[in-house]
Design a protein around this motif. Structure first.
Motif, PDB file in Angstrom:
ATOM      1  N   ASP A 192       0.836  -1.045   0.197  1.00  9.93           N
ATOM      2  CA  ASP A 192      -0.071  -0.273  -0.073  1.00  9.93           C
ATOM      3  C   ASP A 192       1.248   0.848   0.013  1.00  9.93           C
ATOM      4  O   ASP A 192       0.751   2.079  -1.065  1.00  9.93           O
ATOM      5  N   VAL A 193       1.905   1.220   0.972  1.00 11.01           N
ATOM      6  CA  VAL A 193       2.752   2.673   1.005  1.00 11.01           C
ATOM      7  C   VAL A 193       3.451   1.987  -0.518  1.00 11.01           C
ATOM      8  O   VAL A 193       3.639   3.611  -1.668  1.00 11.01           O
ATOM      9  N   GLY A 194       3.930   1.266  -1.300  1.00 15.01           N
ATOM     10  CA  GLY A 194       4.137   1.467  -2.242  1.00 15.01           C
ATOM     11  C   GLY A 194       3.224   1.527  -2.983  1.00 15.01           C
ATOM     12  O   GLY A 194       3.528   3.196  -4.351  1.00 15.01           O
ATOM     13  N   LEU A 195       1.902   1.921  -3.472  1.00 16.65           N
ATOM     14  CA  LEU A 195       1.322   2.093  -3.687  1.00 16.65           C
ATOM     15  C   LEU A 195       0.892   3.663  -4.251  1.00 16.65           C
ATOM     16  O   LEU A 195       0.564   4.568  -5.675  1.00 16.65           O
ATOM     17  N   LYS A 196       1.132   4.605  -2.733  1.00 15.21           N
ATOM     18  CA  LYS A 196       0.470   5.977  -2.529  1.00 15.21           C
ATOM     19  C   LYS A 196       2.225   6.245  -3.191  1.00 15.21           C
ATOM     20  O   LYS A 196       1.992   7.555  -3.648  1.00 15.21           O
ATOM     21  N   LEU A 197       3.270   5.925  -2.960  1.00 13.25           N
ATOM     22  CA  LEU A 197       4.505   6.092  -3.504  1.00 13.25           C
ATOM     23  C   LEU A 197       4.483   6.282  -5.138  1.00 13.25           C
ATOM     24  O   LEU A 197       5.238   6.950  -6.075  1.00 13.25           O
ATOM     25  N   GLY A 204      11.634   9.087  -9.772  1.00 12.35           N
ATOM     26  CA  GLY A 204      12.689   8.725  -8.830  1.00 12.35           C
ATOM     27  C   GLY A 204      11.567   7.606  -7.864  1.00 12.35           C
ATOM     28  O   GLY A 204      11.645   6.651  -7.758  1.00 12.35           O
ATOM     29  N   VAL A 205      10.906   8.723  -7.063  1.00 10.26           N
ATOM     30  CA  VAL A 205      10.012   7.859  -5.787  1.00 10.26           C
ATOM     31  C   VAL A 205       8.538   7.553  -6.554  1.00 10.26           C
ATOM     32  O   VAL A 205       8.802   6.060  -5.966  1.00 10.26           O
ATOM     33  N   ALA A 206       7.960   8.067  -7.658  1.00 10.33           N
ATOM     34  CA  ALA A 206       7.598   6.404  -8.309  1.00 10.33           C
ATOM     35  C   ALA A 206       8.043   5.432  -8.666  1.00 10.33           C
ATOM     36  O   ALA A 206       7.810   3.654  -7.881  1.00 10.33           O
ATOM     37  N   GLY A 209       8.067   2.819  -5.774  1.00 10.12           N
ATOM     38  CA  GLY A 209       6.553   2.553  -5.355  1.00 10.12           C
ATOM     39  C   GLY A 209       6.906   1.395  -6.341  1.00 10.12           C
ATOM     40  O   GLY A 209       6.004   0.507  -5.444  1.00 10.12           O
ATOM     41  N   ARG A 210       6.588   1.486  -7.523  1.00 11.05           N
ATOM     42  CA  ARG A 210       6.615   0.302  -7.996  1.00 11.05           C
ATOM     43  C   ARG A 210       7.402  -0.444  -7.622  1.00 11.05           C
ATOM     44  O   ARG A 210       6.433  -1.976  -7.741  1.00 11.05           O
ATOM     45  N   GLY A 211       8.255  -0.780  -7.887  1.00 12.16           N
ATOM     46  CA  GLY A 211       9.569  -1.750  -7.062  1.00 12.16           C
ATOM     47  C   GLY A 211       9.405  -2.143  -5.765  1.00 12.16           C
ATOM     48  O   GLY A 211       9.205  -3.549  -5.631  1.00 12.16           O
TER      49      GLY A 211
END
Length: 308
Positions: A192-197, A204-206, A209-211
């Motif tokens: 969930d944290v990754g989806l928000k990022l 870079g942050v996106a 997050g996907r990783g």
């Protein structure tokens, strides 16, 4: 009058210093006891995430919360009174009871291995999970791991007075429960944290997050494997140490001497490799004992159920 007041204040200050020293002593003893149980704490944190696999994301944290409350009840309302009473009046029963728990852990681990090897998973793995079944199963397993944690901690403070032991073990039980289930909650919600990022404007942050989202299924699968291995290792280690404490020494001495030989021969990596030897043999013992229990139950209890 003034002299009496000064004397009273001196007494109060002395009591306060004594209380502070007692708190410091309890804190230090609790930290020492908790550190000794660190290996089982890691196993507990590895075992738990498998129970929320396949559940909808909105139910993960509520279920972890209920398992954590059950774990706290296990430690403070069941295990703590039992081990304190046994340590006070019948300490010879602690090892056999702990070995029964170790055999149960070995059985659970071997059953999971068999289900994976044979391709016949448990019925609850085939469809939506029943939350009560998930929670009761997790709390049952936690009972054994928590018993190991609390007995290890008790052994470290056995020289303390009864009430100090009680306070120290309460502190250890609460701290370890918060640590384990706080870590489990973070692990299962990292996607969930990754989806928000991943929705952030920064490339870079996106990407990070996907990783994170892509890595979480692999991490949970890995933790499931580690959790099963932990059941076998902890269960086998309880049985290995228990047989030695009950007077059957050859098996423990063989593993211990082999561990020491590897430790002495491996130089800088001796501690790690020696620990791995002990862990491997404990896991093998857990697997063998667990497999025997699986076979016995399959030929008796499960067969009778199938006949009915």
């Amino acid at each position: 009058m003034a002299g009496g007041l000064v004397a009273l204040l001196d007494d109060v200050a002395l009591i306060a210093r004594a209380a502070a020293a007692s708190v410091d002593d309890i804190g230090a003893a609790a930290a020492k006891a908790g550190a000794k149980a660190a290996g089982v704490v890691v196993d507990d944190a590895a075992v738990t995430p498998q129970y929320v696999r396949g559940l909808t994301p909105d139910r993960e944290l509520p279920i972890i919360k209920r398992i954590a409350i059950g774990s706290l009840r296990n430690k403070l309302l069941i295990i703590l009174p039992v081990i304190l009473l046994l340590s006070q009046f019948a300490d010879f029963l602690l090892t056999p009871l702990l070995m029964l728990g170790g055999a149960y852990l070995a059985f659970e681990g071997a059953e999971k291995v068999w289900a994976k090897v044979s391709g016949h998973g448990h019925a609850e793995d085939a469809g939506p999970k029943d939350e009560r079944t998930v929670i009761s199963g997790a709390i049952r397993t936690d009972l054994i791991l928590s018993a190991e944690i609390m007995v290890i901690s008790l052994n470290e403070v056995a020289d303390q007075p009864f009430w100090s032991r009680l306070v120290i073990l309460v502190v250890v039980g609460i701290a370890i429960t918060v640590l384990v289930y706080g870590a489990v909650g973070l692990i299962v919600k990292m996607d969930d944290v990754g989806l928000k990022l991943a929705d952030r404007p920064s490339a870079g942050v996106a990407r990070f997050g996907r990783g994170l989202v892509g890595a979480m299924p692999k991490l949970l699968t890995f933790l499931t494997v580690v959790g099963t291995a932990a059941m076998l290792w902890v269960g086998g280690h309880i049985l290995l140490v228990g047989t030695d404490e009950l007077g059957f020494h050859p098996l423990y001495e063989f593993v211990h001497h082999l561990e020491e030989a590897v430790h002495d021969a491996a130089g800088a990596f001796g501690a790690v490799l020696g620990w791995l030897v002990n862990t491997l043999f404990s896991a093998v013992i857990g697997l063998v004992v667990g497999a025997v229990i699986v076979v016995v139950l399959s030929l008796t209890v499960h067969r009778r159920r199938a006949a009915h």
